[in-house]
Design an enzyme around this catalytic site. Structure first.
Site, PDB file in Angstrom:
ATOM      1  N   ARG A   1      -4.920   8.414  -0.699  1.00  0.00           N
ATOM      2  CA  ARG A   1      -4.939   7.067   0.101  1.00  0.00           C
ATOM      3  C   ARG A   1      -3.850   7.006   0.937  1.00  0.00           C
ATOM      4  O   ARG A   1      -2.713   7.460   0.863  1.00  0.00           O
ATOM      5  CB  ARG A   1      -4.687   6.073  -1.007  1.00  0.00           C
TER       6      ARG A   1
ATOM      7  N   ILE B   1      -7.465   2.500   9.987  1.00  0.00           N
ATOM      8  CA  ILE B   1      -6.379   1.432   9.074  1.00  0.00           C
ATOM      9  C   ILE B   1      -6.088   1.747   7.918  1.00  0.00           C
ATOM     10  O   ILE B   1      -7.039   1.913   6.850  1.00  0.00           O
ATOM     11  CB  ILE B   1      -7.295  -0.024   9.249  1.00  0.00           C
ATOM     12  N   ARG B   2      -4.729   2.276   7.727  1.00  0.00           N
ATOM     13  CA  ARG B   2      -4.293   2.641   6.602  1.00  0.00           C
ATOM     14  C   ARG B   2      -5.243   3.418   5.768  1.00  0.00           C
ATOM     15  O   ARG B   2      -5.904   3.488   4.602  1.00  0.00           O
ATOM     16  CB  ARG B   2      -4.053   1.697   5.576  1.00  0.00           C
TER      17      ARG B   2
ATOM     18  N   GLU C   1      -9.282  -2.754  -0.025  1.00  0.00           N
ATOM     19  CA  GLU C   1      -8.354  -2.218  -1.136  1.00  0.00           C
ATOM     20  C   GLU C   1      -9.160  -1.600  -2.295  1.00  0.00           C
ATOM     21  O   GLU C   1      -9.879  -2.554  -2.944  1.00  0.00           O
ATOM     22  CB  GLU C   1      -7.379  -3.297  -1.576  1.00  0.00           C
ATOM     23  N   SER C   2      -9.175  -0.357  -2.124  1.00  0.00           N
ATOM     24  CA  SER C   2     -10.459   0.463  -3.083  1.00  0.00           C
ATOM     25  C   SER C   2     -10.002  -0.052  -4.386  1.00  0.00           C
ATOM     26  O   SER C   2     -11.049  -0.287  -5.217  1.00  0.00           O
ATOM     27  CB  SER C   2     -10.203   1.766  -2.857  1.00  0.00           C
TER      28      SER C   2
ATOM     29  N   CYS D   1     -13.582   3.905   4.676  1.00  0.00           N
ATOM     30  CA  CYS D   1     -12.150   3.904   4.271  1.00  0.00           C
ATOM     31  C   CYS D   1     -12.054   3.532   2.931  1.00  0.00           C
ATOM     32  O   CYS D   1     -12.520   4.629   2.237  1.00  0.00           O
ATOM     33  CB  CYS D   1     -11.736   2.705   5.495  1.00  0.00           C
TER      34      CYS D   1
ATOM     35  N   GLU E   1     -17.230  -0.198  12.539  1.00  0.00           N
ATOM     36  CA  GLU E   1     -17.820  -1.422  12.830  1.00  0.00           C
ATOM     37  C   GLU E   1     -16.924  -2.179  13.721  1.00  0.00           C
ATOM     38  O   GLU E   1     -17.359  -3.191  13.948  1.00  0.00           O
ATOM     39  CB  GLU E   1     -18.184  -2.129  11.329  1.00  0.00           C
TER      40      GLU E   1
ATOM     41  N   HIS F   1     -13.022   3.088  10.588  1.00  0.00           N
ATOM     42  CA  HIS F   1     -13.800   2.053  10.559  1.00  0.00           C
ATOM     43  C   HIS F   1     -14.810   2.084  11.631  1.00  0.00           C
ATOM     44  O   HIS F   1     -14.457   2.000  12.930  1.00  0.00           O
ATOM     45  CB  HIS F   1     -13.024   0.750  10.657  1.00  0.00           C
TER      46      HIS F   1
HETATM   47  N1  GLN Z   1      -5.540   1.702   2.034  1.00  0.00           N
HETATM   48  C1  GLN Z   1      -6.757   1.147   1.446  1.00  0.00           C
HETATM   49  C2  GLN Z   1      -7.137   1.664   0.046  1.00  0.00           C
HETATM   50  O1  GLN Z   1      -6.318   2.650  -0.289  1.00  0.00           O
HETATM   51  C3  GLN Z   1      -7.907   1.481   2.266  1.00  0.00           C
HETATM   52  C4  GLN Z   1      -7.869   0.877   3.674  1.00  0.00           C
HETATM   53  C5  GLN Z   1      -8.938   0.408   4.392  1.00  0.00           C
HETATM   54  O2  GLN Z   1      -9.998   0.442   3.737  1.00  0.00           O
HETATM   55  N2  GLN Z   1      -8.730   0.029   5.577  1.00  0.00           N
HETATM   56  O3  GLN Z   1      -7.890   1.142  -0.608  1.00  0.00           O
END
Ligand code: GLN
Length: 203
Positions: free
Chosen positions: A108, A137-138, A47-48, A78, A175, A173
């Site tokens: 985001r 992923i998101r 989560e940034s 990400c 990894e 991602h």
């Molecule tokens: N949704 C996250 C963000 O806004 C990023 C998602 C992720 O790193 N997989 O920080």
């Protein structure tokens, strides 16, 4: 050569394993002092906003910012890419810019929610003839990129892997699959930086 992996959230172990499979020593970084002697740093997803706040509290954000001004290579995946972006759009308007340095505007969570995570083959023609299989992923979407930004990989014609000088960033991602090509590309950047630093006269 030693490359750090920011160890606040996310796939720290998976990034370390990819680096180690390439023969690179991987070190976990939580404090500013742990940046010394590294040839580069990978910032995993997560989560940034949380990562940015914790990096600010520990002093790591300022220390990394100073190192990046000297060309220290950083790869943000990400959430890591969001931390590097010069402009960030969040769900509720503009989010703070944390590190900056990468001249892109990102949105985001723009590839959908957690349950809409997906795997994809992305074309990385700048790096390799075969597509790379990666996981979103998101993920943040790159809405626009300045002229200094080079697009290395695309999904459906949109940039998802970019670089600007010694900064590398991806929406996805790399990894979570067995493909080491993107880590190898970053390791080559880090090696060039390390050789340049070694060639400089001692100050
Ligand atoms: N949704 C996250 C963000 O806004 C990023 C998602 C992720 O790193 N997989 O920080």
């Amino acid at each position: 050569m030693r490359i750090g992996v920011l160890a606040i959230q996310g796939d720290v172990r998976e990034h370390r394993r990819h680096l180690e499979r390439l023969g690179v020593a991987a070190l976990e970084v939580r404090r500013p002092a742990e940046l010394s002697g590294l040839a580069g740093l990978i910032m995993p997803g997560g989560e940034s906003s949380t990562i940015g706040m914790l990096m600010t509290e520990s002093g790591l954000l300022d220390a990394l910012h100073a190192k990046m001004a000297e060309g220290f290579p950083v790869y943000g995946t990400c959430a890591g890419m969001i931390l590097l972006a010069n402009h960030v759009q969040g769900a509720r308007g503009a989010s703070p810019t944390w590190l900056g340095g990468l001249d892109v505007t990102v949105a985001r969570n723009a590839y959908g929610r957690q349950v809409q995570s997906f795997e994809a083959d992305i074309s990385v023609s700048a790096l390799a003839p075969e597509p790379v299989h990666v996981v979103f992923i998101r993920a943040p979407r790159i809405l626009s990129a300045g002229s200094a930004v080079r697009v290395l990989g695309e999904l459906d014609g949109e940039p998802v892997l970019v670089e600007q000088g010694t900064i590398l960033a991806s929406s996805f991602h790399p990894e979570l699959t067995d493909d080491l090509r993107i880590h190898r590309y970053f390791a080559a950047k880090a090696l060039r930086f390390q050789e340049e630093v070694a060639a400089q006269p001692a100050r």
